[in-house]
Design an enzyme around this catalytic site. Sequence first.
Site, PDB file in Angstrom:
ATOM      1  N   HIS A 378     -25.350  21.910 -21.400  1.00 15.06           N
ATOM      2  CA  HIS A 378     -25.426  23.371 -21.255  1.00 15.06           C
ATOM      3  C   HIS A 378     -24.926  24.155 -22.451  1.00 15.06           C
ATOM      4  O   HIS A 378     -24.985  25.383 -22.438  1.00 15.06           O
ATOM      5  CB  HIS A 378     -24.630  23.825 -20.030  1.00 15.06           C
ATOM      6  CG  HIS A 378     -25.330  23.599 -18.733  1.00 15.06           C
ATOM      7  ND1 HIS A 378     -26.181  24.524 -18.178  1.00 15.06           N
ATOM      8  CD2 HIS A 378     -25.309  22.541 -17.894  1.00 15.06           C
ATOM      9  CE1 HIS A 378     -26.657  24.054 -17.027  1.00 15.06           C
ATOM     10  NE2 HIS A 378     -26.141  22.849 -16.840  1.00 15.06           N
ATOM     11  N   LYS A 569     -23.032  40.132 -18.778  1.00 13.14           N
ATOM     12  CA  LYS A 569     -22.858  38.686 -18.894  1.00 13.14           C
ATOM     13  C   LYS A 569     -21.380  38.464 -19.182  1.00 13.14           C
ATOM     14  O   LYS A 569     -20.639  39.428 -19.420  1.00 13.14           O
ATOM     15  CB  LYS A 569     -23.716  38.107 -20.031  1.00 13.14           C
ATOM     16  CG  LYS A 569     -23.531  38.824 -21.372  1.00 13.14           C
ATOM     17  CD  LYS A 569     -24.537  38.380 -22.434  1.00 13.14           C
ATOM     18  CE  LYS A 569     -25.939  38.869 -22.205  1.00 13.14           C
ATOM     19  NZ  LYS A 569     -26.875  37.792 -21.903  1.00 13.14           N
ATOM     20  N   ARG A 570     -20.914  37.199 -19.171  1.00 13.10           N
ATOM     21  CA  ARG A 570     -19.517  36.953 -19.524  1.00 13.10           C
ATOM     22  C   ARG A 570     -19.227  37.523 -20.916  1.00 13.10           C
ATOM     23  O   ARG A 570     -20.096  37.556 -21.786  1.00 13.10           O
ATOM     24  CB  ARG A 570     -19.217  35.444 -19.472  1.00 13.10           C
ATOM     25  CG  ARG A 570     -19.082  34.895 -18.040  1.00 13.10           C
ATOM     26  CD  ARG A 570     -17.889  35.477 -17.298  1.00 13.10           C
ATOM     27  NE  ARG A 570     -16.627  35.002 -17.823  1.00 13.10           N
ATOM     28  CZ  ARG A 570     -15.878  34.060 -17.243  1.00 13.10           C
ATOM     29  NH1 ARG A 570     -16.244  33.527 -16.085  1.00 13.10           N
ATOM     30  NH2 ARG A 570     -14.752  33.677 -17.775  1.00 13.10           N
ATOM     31  N   LYS A 575     -21.813  36.099 -27.577  1.00 10.46           N
ATOM     32  CA  LYS A 575     -22.787  36.970 -26.897  1.00 10.46           C
ATOM     33  C   LYS A 575     -22.860  38.357 -27.553  1.00 10.46           C
ATOM     34  O   LYS A 575     -23.735  39.155 -27.228  1.00 10.46           O
ATOM     35  CB  LYS A 575     -22.442  37.076 -25.410  1.00 10.46           C
ATOM     36  CG  LYS A 575     -22.604  35.730 -24.677  1.00 10.46           C
ATOM     37  CD  LYS A 575     -22.174  35.834 -23.223  1.00 10.46           C
ATOM     38  CE  LYS A 575     -22.133  34.501 -22.519  1.00 10.46           C
ATOM     39  NZ  LYS A 575     -23.474  34.058 -22.056  1.00 10.46           N
ATOM     40  N   THR A 677     -30.086  33.103 -18.364  1.00 11.35           N
ATOM     41  CA  THR A 677     -30.951  33.269 -17.183  1.00 11.35           C
ATOM     42  C   THR A 677     -30.999  34.740 -16.772  1.00 11.35           C
ATOM     43  O   THR A 677     -31.964  35.166 -16.149  1.00 11.35           O
ATOM     44  CB  THR A 677     -30.475  32.401 -16.007  1.00 11.35           C
ATOM     45  OG1 THR A 677     -29.061  32.526 -15.872  1.00 11.35           O
ATOM     46  CG2 THR A 677     -30.836  30.943 -16.230  1.00 11.35           C
ATOM     47  N   LYS A 681     -34.124  37.383 -15.313  1.00 11.33           N
ATOM     48  CA  LYS A 681     -34.011  38.293 -14.166  1.00 11.33           C
ATOM     49  C   LYS A 681     -34.443  39.701 -14.553  1.00 11.33           C
ATOM     50  O   LYS A 681     -35.175  40.372 -13.814  1.00 11.33           O
ATOM     51  CB  LYS A 681     -32.564  38.300 -13.635  1.00 11.33           C
ATOM     52  CG  LYS A 681     -32.163  36.969 -13.022  1.00 11.33           C
ATOM     53  CD  LYS A 681     -30.652  36.819 -12.844  1.00 11.33           C
ATOM     54  CE  LYS A 681     -30.323  35.359 -12.538  1.00 11.33           C
ATOM     55  NZ  LYS A 681     -28.882  35.092 -12.522  1.00 11.33           N
TER      56      LYS A 681
END
Length: 843
Positions: A378, A569-570, A575, A677, A681
């Site tokens: 992952h 998101k986290r 990110k 993911t 969405k």
Amino acid sequence: MAKPLTDSEKRKQISVRGIAGLGDVAEVRKSFNRHLHFTLVKDRNVATPRDYFFALAHTVRDHLVGRWIRTQQHYYERDPKRIYYLSLEFYMGRTLQNTMVNLGLQNACDEAIYQLGLDLEELEEIEEDAGLGNGGLGRLAACFLDSMATLGLAAYGYGIRYEFGIFNQKIVNGWQVEEADDWLRYGNPWEKARPEYMLPVHFYGRVEHTPDGVKWLDTQVVLAMPYDTPVPGYKNNTVNTMRLWSAKAPNDFKLQDFNVGDYIEAVLDRNLAENISRVLYPNDNFFEGKELRLKQEYFVVAATLQDIIRRFKSSKFGCRDPVRTCFDTFPDKVAIQLNDTHPALSIPELMRILVDVEKVDWDKAWEITKKTCAYTNHTVLPEALERWPVSMFEKLLPRHLDIIYAINQRHLDHVAALFPGDVDRLRRMSVIEEGDCKRINMAHLCVIGSHAVNGVARIHSEIVKQSVFKDFYELEPEKFQNKTNGITPRRWLLLCNPGLADVIVEKIGEEFLTDLSQLKKLLPLVSDEAFIRDVAKVKQENKLKFSAFLEKEYKVKINPSSMFDVHVKRIHEYKRQLLNCLHVITLYNRIKKDPAKAFVPRTVMIGGKAAPGYHMAKMIIKLVTSIGDVVNHDPVVGDRLKVIFLENYRVSLAEKVIPAADLSQQISTAGTEASGTGNMKFMLNGALTIGTMDGANVEMAEEAGAENLFIFGLRVEDVEALDRKGYNAREFYDCLPELKQAVDQIGSGFFSPREPNCFKDVVNMLMYHDRFKVFADYEAYMQCQAQVDQLYRNPKEWTKKVIRNIACSGKFSSDRTITEYARDIWGVEPSDLQIPPPNIPRD
């Protein structure tokens, strides 16, 4: 303007929620009243909203039970190959609405509850999220369970029943504060304890080599109590099981230590054993080598493997052998999928059981183990890879350490035979990392002990082969696969966005809900005026509804006609929430510089949790809230720019914000986000994506056409080239005046006037040790955002792109992902066989 329909009136018009037959409605009412009566007889005579929620949950649960029993009976009789999905996280969210959707009960329940003078949505809001996960990895496991049941696979999710899930996030003075998530406080109507299947798990002790083989002796025992949760497929009467283990001390715990004078102390010490399933470790993409975490990993593996073997032995066709010592058929009946390296101990534990307990010879046992296990990687971030100290294993799991050494020795002998004299290759490929602290590399153990290794998006699987596991790929290229992640369209379209689901159903029917590729049928409607209007109308209604929610919950008023620019998101440096911050500051500075100019109004929403020990992530949250404090109270800006930090982002909040988003931010440095993911969405729910060529964004651009996303920034090759040259943030800072201004404002205390040095760590990181090259993508990002503004000024063209995106999102269903796992890794075929419902007698 006509008075807008109430939510309840709107829901009744939505066909995909199932026809509310009079019989169904009467049945639900009757059942609801019965459950409510028994709740109140026990306790009080005034019903609270929570009483109503539990009455409804138990009513819906009644519809599951018959199907659940029948499904398990069906598996027992047919004895299919069983799929075991092992994960330390299952981020399930709420269960009530999902169960109603999958059973086709939503309209019947809605009508029954309405007739009783209650509102279904209010009751749904009472349910706690099951937050047994951190983010993508745990939510993926939940989507996979939904797809496996919908595809009729004999699948089981195995994990830990954490008493406390991911913390609740409070924002206090702009800082994140964590609160324990006591999600079981009022009880969980969906789980069933199964004390009859309780199993022992052993820790510590010593290893003894005896004439009858190896013995693991003098261990401490903890009991694993299983709790089963039903997992319904979509309208196929299949109900699979998620089994979560809870730790229980044995009754003689600490009391067998003769000479323990203190009985009270001994009973209190039961907590030590039971702490194993107390709390979820709140790290996303980060390894924290704590002994309690290693205990959790072995706990779930040891209990699960005993369960798998019990089920294999007792199955009708398991073996002809009366005492079932024949394990030759084990890989034909069992597939174990390891969700990251967290359940990697499955490999040595299966070896231990086969060799020490079942007396299978080593080579045969190793062949069985490899054929049974498969590993999903992952992440490629080095700080996320699990590397456990050998000293910890020696103490906690001495037999497993021996087995890992033996596995490694045989593996290295094999490599040495193929590459004689290449000692550096042996060092790189060893499971044991030498050094001041010897460590076990769990990813290497997984690759060696599995017959299949997969990444979770095409670009990630290539990076896995070309860098992280390059040596292993050269050794066994056939082992490596790609399985691009997906999401369940039941939760992430039908449940969270019924308005959009309905306008789609009107045009192409309902089949897309189990075959998302059928959304391609919308392509001819891209220029259909009525359809464009319908899609835009649904988005506007979702935005109004979310605006009302924000106003009610957070007392913030926003402009619903502004662009909803969403980054959830986290919180992690890779990110790049900081890149978003720089865009917001630059936008603010432009408005201040030229207030008369026409700007496209934006509401920027950023949300996500930071790991409690991750200092920089917590600073990023403080920066976002501080920018909001300045921007939102500046009268010159007005409602042209608002910055909102979405507190306590979780599954149930995602279900509200995603359908309301216009712009989806997916802006990680190329090569760092394995898949993502959330990106899928947003695409399915009618937002456009601004993103880098990273993770599944690459495949989204391929499916929809790159011109229908806002793609910007360095590609993986550019990042590598910049690394070779040496990334120098100052070069960008010096030659981009707007970037310099924004960075200087952060550093000088413009956004933290009471604490001018508040963000000096952030600026220092960006300038001198930014691994994720925020400044290198700033200019391209700003230009790309200008294109976003330009398109948003033309609502019709914007909506056309939205429709193209929705029409091309079919690949990103977890049904497609699971079908690929089933065929390419597990060796089973999905089945669309309908198990007959409980009210129809069996053959």
